[in-house]
Design an enzyme around this catalytic site. Sequence first.
Site, PDB file in Angstrom:
ATOM      1  N   ASN A  38       2.032 -16.220  -4.843  1.00 19.26           N
ATOM      2  CA  ASN A  38       2.134 -17.041  -3.636  1.00 19.26           C
ATOM      3  C   ASN A  38       1.018 -16.625  -2.682  1.00 19.26           C
ATOM      4  O   ASN A  38       0.831 -15.436  -2.426  1.00 19.26           O
ATOM      5  CB  ASN A  38       3.505 -16.845  -2.987  1.00 19.26           C
ATOM      6  CG  ASN A  38       4.638 -17.268  -3.910  1.00 19.26           C
ATOM      7  OD1 ASN A  38       4.535 -18.273  -4.587  1.00 19.26           O
ATOM      8  ND2 ASN A  38       5.696 -16.473  -3.945  1.00 19.26           N
TER       9      ASN A  38
ATOM     10  N   HIS B  55      -0.275  -9.660  -5.083  1.00 19.42           N
ATOM     11  CA  HIS B  55       0.712  -9.292  -6.101  1.00 19.42           C
ATOM     12  C   HIS B  55       0.969 -10.473  -7.010  1.00 19.42           C
ATOM     13  O   HIS B  55       0.967 -11.621  -6.581  1.00 19.42           O
ATOM     14  CB  HIS B  55       2.028  -8.806  -5.476  1.00 19.42           C
ATOM     15  CG  HIS B  55       2.620  -9.722  -4.454  1.00 19.42           C
ATOM     16  ND1 HIS B  55       2.118  -9.814  -3.173  1.00 19.42           N
ATOM     17  CD2 HIS B  55       3.655 -10.584  -4.512  1.00 19.42           C
ATOM     18  CE1 HIS B  55       2.828 -10.695  -2.487  1.00 19.42           C
ATOM     19  NE2 HIS B  55       3.768 -11.191  -3.280  1.00 19.42           N
TER      20      HIS B  55
ATOM     21  N   HIS C  22       3.816 -11.972  -9.367  1.00 16.46           N
ATOM     22  CA  HIS C  22       5.206 -11.967  -9.823  1.00 16.46           C
ATOM     23  C   HIS C  22       5.196 -12.260 -11.321  1.00 16.46           C
ATOM     24  O   HIS C  22       4.506 -13.189 -11.766  1.00 16.46           O
ATOM     25  CB  HIS C  22       6.005 -13.089  -9.169  1.00 16.46           C
ATOM     26  CG  HIS C  22       6.193 -12.979  -7.692  1.00 16.46           C
ATOM     27  ND1 HIS C  22       7.336 -12.465  -7.126  1.00 16.46           N
ATOM     28  CD2 HIS C  22       5.400 -13.359  -6.653  1.00 16.46           C
ATOM     29  CE1 HIS C  22       7.238 -12.537  -5.802  1.00 16.46           C
ATOM     30  NE2 HIS C  22       6.066 -13.077  -5.487  1.00 16.46           N
TER      31      HIS C  22
ATOM     32  N   GLY D 212       4.662 -19.473   0.697  1.00 17.77           N
ATOM     33  CA  GLY D 212       5.778 -18.533   0.672  1.00 17.77           C
ATOM     34  C   GLY D 212       5.387 -17.077   0.517  1.00 17.77           C
ATOM     35  O   GLY D 212       6.231 -16.240   0.198  1.00 17.77           O
TER      36      GLY D 212
ATOM     37  N   CYS E  82       0.854  -1.204   0.000  1.00 21.70           N
ATOM     38  CA  CYS E  82       0.000   0.000   0.000  1.00 21.70           C
ATOM     39  C   CYS E  82       0.885   1.247   0.000  1.00 21.70           C
ATOM     40  O   CYS E  82       0.598   2.222  -0.706  1.00 21.70           O
ATOM     41  CB  CYS E  82      -0.939   0.018   1.210  1.00 21.70           C
ATOM     42  SG  CYS E  82      -2.397  -1.048   1.042  1.00 21.70           S
TER      43      CYS E  82
END
Length: 113
Positions: free
Chosen positions: A85, A98, A100, A91, A7
């Site tokens: 994840n 988010h 990756h 993990g 954030c």
Amino acid sequence: MEDCLFCKIAKGDIPSKKVYEDEDLLAFYDIDPQGPVHFLVIPKQHIGSCAEIDESNSAIVAKCFEVIAKCTKELGLESFRVVSNTGLQAGQSVNHLHFHVIGGRDMTWPPGD
Ligand code: 5GP
Ligand code: ZN
């Protein structure tokens, strides 16, 4: 969310190396890259993880994937992996949704450690 790292990055309170930004989303390079290209795509609104996606916020998730397609094209990545994840055992270390996006090297499957 006050104590959420992503954030703060989304608001610009913590600097990041941006790949893409609009009013809803931010894409920025990971601080600890796991490949020649490694960036993260986050919604600016706080969603804890994939486990919190529902009909009230799924449009923003669709937009994350539009941005992934756009940014990888611009970066010349034909092959890449998208990972989110979810939860401690998988993990997840930052509790803000988010994705990756990792590319530029050979990868194995299944992902393992
Ligand atoms: P997770 O472990 O939750 O799947 O992914 C969190 C990711 O955020 C990790 O790959 C980690 O390197 C990255 N990260 C953690 N803190 C920062 C930061 O302050 N800036 C950037 N750009 N990435 C971060
Ligand atoms: Zn957050």
